[in-house]
Enzyme design. Structure first.
Site, short mmCIF file in Angstrom:
data_model
loop_
_atom_site.label_atom_id
_atom_site.label_comp_id
_atom_site.label_asym_id
_atom_site.label_seq_id
_atom_site.Cartn_x
_atom_site.Cartn_y
_atom_site.Cartn_z
N LYS A 163 -15.00 39.94 -3.22
CA LYS A 163 -14.43 41.28 -3.04
C LYS A 163 -14.48 41.71 -1.59
O LYS A 163 -13.54 42.29 -1.08
CB LYS A 163 -15.20 42.28 -3.89
N GLU B 297 -17.51 45.85 -12.06
CA GLU B 297 -17.89 47.02 -11.28
C GLU B 297 -16.60 47.56 -10.67
O GLU B 297 -15.88 46.82 -10.01
CB GLU B 297 -18.88 46.59 -10.18
N ARG C 117 -19.19 30.16 -11.82
CA ARG C 117 -18.05 30.99 -11.44
C ARG C 117 -16.90 30.11 -10.95
O ARG C 117 -17.09 28.97 -10.55
CB ARG C 117 -18.44 32.02 -10.40
P1 ATP Z 1 -18.78 40.85 -6.11
O1 ATP Z 1 -17.73 39.99 -5.43
O2 ATP Z 1 -18.85 42.24 -5.59
O3 ATP Z 1 -20.09 40.17 -6.35
P2 ATP Z 1 -18.20 40.32 -8.80
O4 ATP Z 1 -17.22 39.25 -8.52
O5 ATP Z 1 -19.52 40.00 -9.35
O6 ATP Z 1 -18.29 41.18 -7.52
P3 ATP Z 1 -17.88 42.17 -10.97
O7 ATP Z 1 -16.96 43.33 -11.03
O8 ATP Z 1 -19.32 42.44 -11.04
O9 ATP Z 1 -17.48 41.39 -9.67
O10 ATP Z 1 -17.47 41.07 -12.03
C1 ATP Z 1 -17.20 41.34 -13.40
C2 ATP Z 1 -17.42 40.10 -14.20
O11 ATP Z 1 -16.58 39.06 -13.75
C3 ATP Z 1 -18.84 39.61 -14.09
O12 ATP Z 1 -19.31 39.36 -15.40
C4 ATP Z 1 -18.75 38.35 -13.30
O13 ATP Z 1 -19.67 37.42 -13.76
C5 ATP Z 1 -17.33 37.88 -13.54
N1 ATP Z 1 -16.83 37.17 -12.38
C6 ATP Z 1 -16.71 37.64 -11.13
N2 ATP Z 1 -16.26 36.68 -10.29
C7 ATP Z 1 -16.07 35.56 -11.03
C8 ATP Z 1 -15.62 34.24 -10.74
N3 ATP Z 1 -15.28 33.85 -9.51
N4 ATP Z 1 -15.55 33.37 -11.77
C9 ATP Z 1 -15.87 33.75 -13.01
N5 ATP Z 1 -16.31 34.98 -13.35
C10 ATP Z 1 -16.41 35.88 -12.38
MG MG Z 2 -21.05 41.70 -9.53
#
Ligand code: ATP
Ligand code: MG
Length: 589
Positions: free
Chosen positions: A305, A60, A295
């Site tokens: 974020k 996003e 994650r």
């Molecule tokens: P927020 O912190 O706002 O929840 P988010 O970390 O989910 O945001 P996105 O931009 O939606 O951020 O993430 C893009 C992709 O990266 C998604 O498919 C998510 O699963 C993956 N992702 C985000 N954070 C992690 C993490 N800590 N480890 C592995 N994958 C991640």
């Molecule tokens: Mg997200």
């Protein structure tokens, strides 16, 4: 040294297992691809998809990417690469607020930097979910028409109360069983701006008694008057993420939709949406399947974020690219490399079990890669003068330092020796402690690549601070000359000649937080910042470093890995950032 084979082949994991099984079972046989995303009619008569699998990385654009995203990028792009597939870069921009172009640009640059491309055979697979708004709207109308969605006019409070709890079923909304025509009319009124924000929502009609709360008629469209970075003011209703995401995947003919564990409970809804839209003829088979993995959680860091935004906006760090932040912009400026991230992600693997990864694992991966890639140079970080009293005045001679001990083909460079040198303050002790083998009165050490010297005396200022170390050199001991090792010494110290060095700025970075799990329990992560996470010093550096280009990386012997800062360096005045020390010292503190 580490086994570098680990960087050339990804270790197996359960998602690879799923893909291999799908390929063996020909699960996607007959899958077509019309060359661009689209609905059933678009893909129906198209040719067989040349991509064996399709994955996507769907950020996003509401913030900068962090190290957790790197794990997802290596996973999704890596799988596509290894299984003859294609990975799409999709901006999941269905939420109008907080999304902007600055983030889009940075995310694209981060993905490229990590070594991946969304272009294949001259076709770009860069997509924006907001380009599917028309289809999503149409899909919502089709769900109303097939009796699978309804407009709910309950207040948000009523909706919450009637949703029930983990132990009690929910209650049907009084609006649930109104006629299809009425729901269609109301939904169109929502779209046409006839109702205020929050006054009604469109919900999927599933089961208010489902044990999975996510299936108790989840919201699929809401009214929100907000300007969207791509579609402007065209829409005042926006789809919910859980409705939009499976549709985005299906339009793009994704085969394996990989997300983090918190979406596990959403999987039944993901499948429900796709099943209904395939029944209604809007989407084509085979449908994408969702798989969840744990994650990345990293010690001594925050990877949310919201928290990262707070650190930046409240100026606890200098910006999004502060080298202490776990953002990819920061990591890059810190001197972390794509190859290091690759090794790291291979090492931590992909699993379904939530766990914490030690920051040391990340640093160790970077070190291993930098040890191979970086040439060696010499810098004295805490300089004190050393004078070789029996060395001729106004004389200089060449010493030969290997540029890379593991790569003799990189040859040696000349470092000049003269009567006055800079050495590290910690390499001298007036009264040596046990096990101290470096300089103290009467002791001998080797000046690396030069002679053996013997400490004869030292000078102090009025405060008792040592200002100069005096030595005599042993003329027959020059490194690389016959018999040079006839004198055995235990210490070997680095140095730069005063006349052949320059004074430059170095930033010694350390962990941003001083606790392993910032913000855990009732603690406030903002109160757990490490006050010594960035120490700026003036050091004496080997002359050749003066003219190097921003972004160049070196190992400074005995100190660690350093990169010339890409932002603050000036011509002939690089500022060096410490990427990592040579060894993990955190355990010893
Ligand atoms: P927020 O912190 O706002 O929840 P988010 O970390 O989910 O945001 P996105 O931009 O939606 O951020 O993430 C893009 C992709 O990266 C998604 O498919 C998510 O699963 C993956 N992702 C985000 N954070 C992690 C993490 N800590 N480890 C592995 N994958 C991640
Ligand atoms: Mg997200």
């Amino acid at each position: 040294m580490s086994d570098h084979k680990t960087t050339t082949q990804a270790p197996s994991n359960f998602i690879r297992g799923v893909i291999e099984r799908d390929l063996a079972n020909k699960s996607f046989e007959g899958k077509t691809w019309a060359g661009s995303p689209g609905d059933a009619s678009h893909h129906e008569k198209a040719a067989i998809d040349p991509a064996k699998i399709r994955t996507r990385f769907p950020p996003e654009p509401n913030g900068y990417l962090h190290i957790g995203h790197a794990k997802s990028i290596f996973l999704n792009f890596g799988l596509a690469k290894d299984y003859d597939g294609i990975c799409h870069l999709r901006f999941d921009d269905t939420n109008p607020e907080k999304e902007n172009q600055e983030y889009v640009d940075s995310i694209k640059s981060n993905v490229s930097w990590l070594g991946f491309s969304w272009e294949q055979n001259k076709t770009s697979h860069l997509y924006f979910a907001s380009n599917y708004f028309d289809f999503m709207y149409q899909a919502a109308e089709s769900l109303i028409q097939s009796g699978h969605a309804y407009v709910d006019k309950q207040t948000p409070d009523e909706i919450r109360i009637n949703r029930g709890t983990l132990t009690e079923p929910g209650k049907n909304s009084p609006w649930r069983d109104k006629s299809i025509e009425e729901h269609l009319t109301w939904f169109r009124e929502m779209r046409d701006g006839k109702h205020p924000d929050g006054s009604m929502i469109l919900r999927a009609k599933i089961d208010m008694a489902s044990p999975n709360i996510n299936l108790r008629d989840p919201a699929i469209y809401r009214i929100k008057r907000a300007h969207h970075h791509n579609t402007g003011d065209t829409w005042c209703i926006y789809p919910m993420y859980t409705f939009a995401h499976p549709i985005e995947d299906a339009l793009e003919k994704i085969t394996h939709s990989i997300c983090t564990l918190e979406f596990e409970d959403q999987r039944p809804f993901y499948d429900w949406i796709l099943d209904r839209l395939i029944e209604n003829g809007l989407l084509s088979k085979p449908q994408p399947r969702q798989y969840e993995f744990a994650r990345l959680n990293l010690t001594y860091a925050v990877l949310s974020k919201r928290k990262l935004i707070e650190l930046v906006e409240d100026k606890h760090v200098t910006g999004w690219d502060d080298p202490r932040l776990p953002t990819l912009e920061g990591a890059r400026r810190r001197g972390y490399t794509p190859e290091g991230f690759k090794l790291f992600t291979y090492r931590i693997g992909v699993s379904k079990a939530d766990s914490w990864i030690d920051y040391a694992t990340l640093e160790e991966s970077m070190r291993e890669v930098l040890n191979i890639s970086c040439e060696r140079r010499i810098a004295v970080l805490d300089p004190i003068e050393l004078e070789i009293t029996n060395y001729p005045e106004n004389f200089e001679e060449d010493c030969f330092a290997p540029n890379h001990p593991l790569k003799p083909e990189l040859e040696k460079r000349i470092v000049k020796l003269s009567k006055s040198l800079w050495i590290e303050r910690e390499d001298f002790m007036e009264e040596p402690s046990k096990q101290f083998f470096r300089l103290y009165p009467g002791n001998m050490v080797r000046l690396r690549y030069g002679y053996v010297v013997k400490c004869t005396s030292f000078e102090k200022d009025a405060n008792g601070k040592i200002t100069k170390v005096l030595c005599e050199y042993l003329p027959d001991t020059k490194s690389g000359t016959p018999g040079s090792d006839s004198v055995k010494v235990k210490g070997n110290i680095h140095w730069v000649s005063k006349a052949h060095s320059y004074r430059g700025t170095i930033r010694l970075y350390d962990k941003l937080f001083s606790v392993e799990h910032p913000g855990s329990g009732d603690t406030n992560y903002l109160e757990q910042l490490n006050p010594n996470s960035c120490i700026t010093i003036e050091a004496e550096l080997e002359k050749s470093l003066e003219s190097i280009q921003p972004g160049e990386q070196f190992q400074f012997e005995r100190h660690g890995y350093f990169v010339a800062d890409v932002k603050d360096s000036k011509p002939n005045m690089p500022i060096f950032n410490r990427t990592a020390t040579l060894k993990d010292t955190s355990q010893k503190i």
